[in-house]
Design an enzyme around this catalytic site. Structure first.
Site, mmCIF file in Angstrom:
data_model
loop_
_atom_site.group_PDB
_atom_site.id
_atom_site.type_symbol
_atom_site.label_atom_id
_atom_site.label_comp_id
_atom_site.label_asym_id
_atom_site.label_seq_id
_atom_site.Cartn_x
_atom_site.Cartn_y
_atom_site.Cartn_z
ATOM 1 N N HIS A 1 -7.496 -21.386 9.316
ATOM 2 C CA HIS A 1 -8.839 -21.735 8.817
ATOM 3 C C HIS A 1 -9.515 -20.543 8.143
ATOM 4 O O HIS A 1 -10.083 -20.687 7.052
ATOM 5 C CB HIS A 1 -9.763 -22.275 9.916
ATOM 6 C CG HIS A 1 -11.181 -22.257 9.442
ATOM 7 N ND1 HIS A 1 -11.658 -23.161 8.516
ATOM 8 C CD2 HIS A 1 -12.167 -21.347 9.643
ATOM 9 C CE1 HIS A 1 -12.897 -22.829 8.195
ATOM 10 N NE2 HIS A 1 -13.240 -21.739 8.865
ATOM 11 N N CYS B 1 -9.523 -27.687 5.044
ATOM 12 C CA CYS B 1 -8.216 -27.114 5.360
ATOM 13 C C CYS B 1 -7.518 -27.970 6.414
ATOM 14 O O CYS B 1 -8.126 -28.814 7.080
ATOM 15 C CB CYS B 1 -8.339 -25.653 5.821
ATOM 16 S SG CYS B 1 -8.716 -25.420 7.570
ATOM 17 N N ASP C 1 0.857 -1.184 0.000
ATOM 18 C CA ASP C 1 0.000 0.000 0.000
ATOM 19 C C ASP C 1 0.897 1.240 0.000
ATOM 20 O O ASP C 1 2.114 1.133 0.097
ATOM 21 C CB ASP C 1 -0.960 -0.024 1.187
ATOM 22 C CG ASP C 1 -0.248 0.085 2.525
ATOM 23 O OD1 ASP C 1 1.003 0.116 2.549
ATOM 24 O OD2 ASP C 1 -0.932 0.128 3.553
ATOM 25 N N CYS D 1 -9.241 -27.970 9.814
ATOM 26 C CA CYS D 1 -10.537 -28.647 9.912
ATOM 27 C C CYS D 1 -10.430 -30.162 9.766
ATOM 28 O O CYS D 1 -11.275 -30.888 10.282
ATOM 29 C CB CYS D 1 -11.505 -28.068 8.882
ATOM 30 S SG CYS D 1 -11.991 -26.374 9.292
HETATM 31 ZN ZN ZN Z 1 -10.959 -24.997 7.742
#
Ligand code: ZN
Length: 380
Positions: A350, A321, A60, A324
């Site tokens: 996650h 992921c 930026d 998870c």
């Molecule tokens: Zn996940």
């Protein structure tokens, strides 16, 4: 684009970002200029080498952080003088200085120095701020064009590279539509690294559609390879954000990347993409994660809630992921309420996976020519 404020996407190592499919991340000019300093980063071979990130980087302009973080800032035609939030020392950011710093950092995409108009702002104040941003855009471009080849990899390695190529930085995935350049969708996704970065212009104009349109027209006249819409998500209603984006998008060239800065929730980024926005960045997935807020296919979960104390489900039943597939809500809740550092790490991984999967679904839907599925599926 995940936000890597100070040369790190907080709590996530670079190899994990690669596994998650992050193709481009942000660095913040203000933070890196103050610490460790852009000249140190240049000496280390640029931000890519310093942080070991071979994929694309966008920095930026420093403008937004100066306005939001620093003390005693003073805006003049020349630029913005401010005191560091770290040690109180005095500094001056000008369009030329911002370009110099971003080029030294070795960003692939450099943002023009702009004034992020505060909200709310009277119409006359928003108009004057927008016109200052236009004058700064011209100065940014003039300095950038004269100095864009002074990036770290040109300085360090130009001798043993051919003109026009200097590496094989990956900014695409096989099969994905290509965000940049002239490559056709479906073509090989490995791009030659350009010898100079690209400078994007930024549209301002507060919450006034006519000022936004004027800013867009005059920024396009300056002819940038990509355009950003700045000064949104500053406290206005979501309807107003959408109205400003829609007003500006129709004036920005469709064949150049169109980037909305600093947005948004998962359901919002899908709607912006459906309007024609190509790029977005937001601290939300990473910052919310550190506060225990998870974005999932079932909506938002506050993982510290007692109802998760014995919940054996993964954080998001539909997510594949690495968090998870391995951990339960009960464990993530335990980590969070115990203030374990791993809580922030796993929550962030996650949330980034959820955001990147959301955008992967959007890209897939675009290639199929039908966004209705992702639009209805993502509204929580
Ligand atoms: Zn996940």
């Amino acid at each position: 684009m995940p936000v890597g404020t100070a040369g790190t996407v907080k709590a996530v190592p670079q190899d994990v970002l690669e596994d998650l499919g992050a193709r481009i991340i942000l660095g913040n000019t203000y933070h890196l200029y103050l610490r460790p300093g852009h000249e140190l980063v240049r000496k280390m071979g640029g931000l890519h080498k310093f942080m070991s990130w071979e994929r694309a980087l966008l920095t930026d302009s420093g403008g937004f952080q100066v306005f939001s973080l620093s003390e005693l800032r003073k805006v003049s035609e020349e630029g913005v003088s401010f005191r560091s939030h770290l040690d109180g020392t005095s500094h001056l950011f000008t369009p030329e200085r911002s370009m110099e710093i971003q080029i030294a950092l070795g960003a692939d995409i450099v943002m023009a120095f702009d004034e992020c108009t505060e909200h709310p702002a009277e119409r006359d104040r928003a108009r004057r701020s927008m016109e200052l941003t236009l004058r700064w855009a011209r100065r940014s471009k003039d300095y950038f064009e004269a100095h864009k080849h002074e990036n770290p990899w040109n300085r360090a390695e130009s001798a043993d590279r051919e003109i026009g190529t200097s590496g094989d930085r990956v900014i695409g995935e096989p099969g994905d539509p290509i965000l940049f350049g002239s490559a056709q969708p479906g073509a090989a996704a490995v791009h030659a690294l350009p010898t100079a970065p690209a400078l994007f212009g930024i549209v301002q104009g507060g919450m006034y559609a006519d000022l936004r349109r004027k800013s867009a027209e005059r920024t396009v006249e300056l002819d940038f390879p990509g355009y950003a819409i700045g000064g949104l998500s500053v406290g206005e209603s979501r309807e107003k954000t959408m109205e400003m984006i829609a007003a500006v998008l129709e004036l920005l060239p469709k064949d150049k990347p169109r980037y909305v800065m600093g947005v948004g929730y998962p359901e919002e980024i899908v709607r912006y993409a459906a309007l024609g926005v190509d790029m977005m960045d937001c601290v939300l997935p990473t910052r919310a994660a550190r506060h225990g807020l998870l974005f999932t296919s079932e909506g938002r979960l506050n993982i510290k809630n007692a109802r998760f104390a014995q919940d054996q489900n993964p954080p998001d039943i539909q997510c594949r992921c690495r968090v998870c597939v391995r951990y339960t809500r009960a464990y993530l809740r335990h980590l969070f309420v115990s203030a374990e550092p791993l809580a922030g790490v796993l929550n962030t991984i996650h949330n980034l996976a959820f955001y990147l999967d959301t955008m992967r679904s959007v890209r897939h839907a675009i290639t199929l020519g039908d966004l209705t599925g992702v639009l209805s599926g993502s509204v929580s």
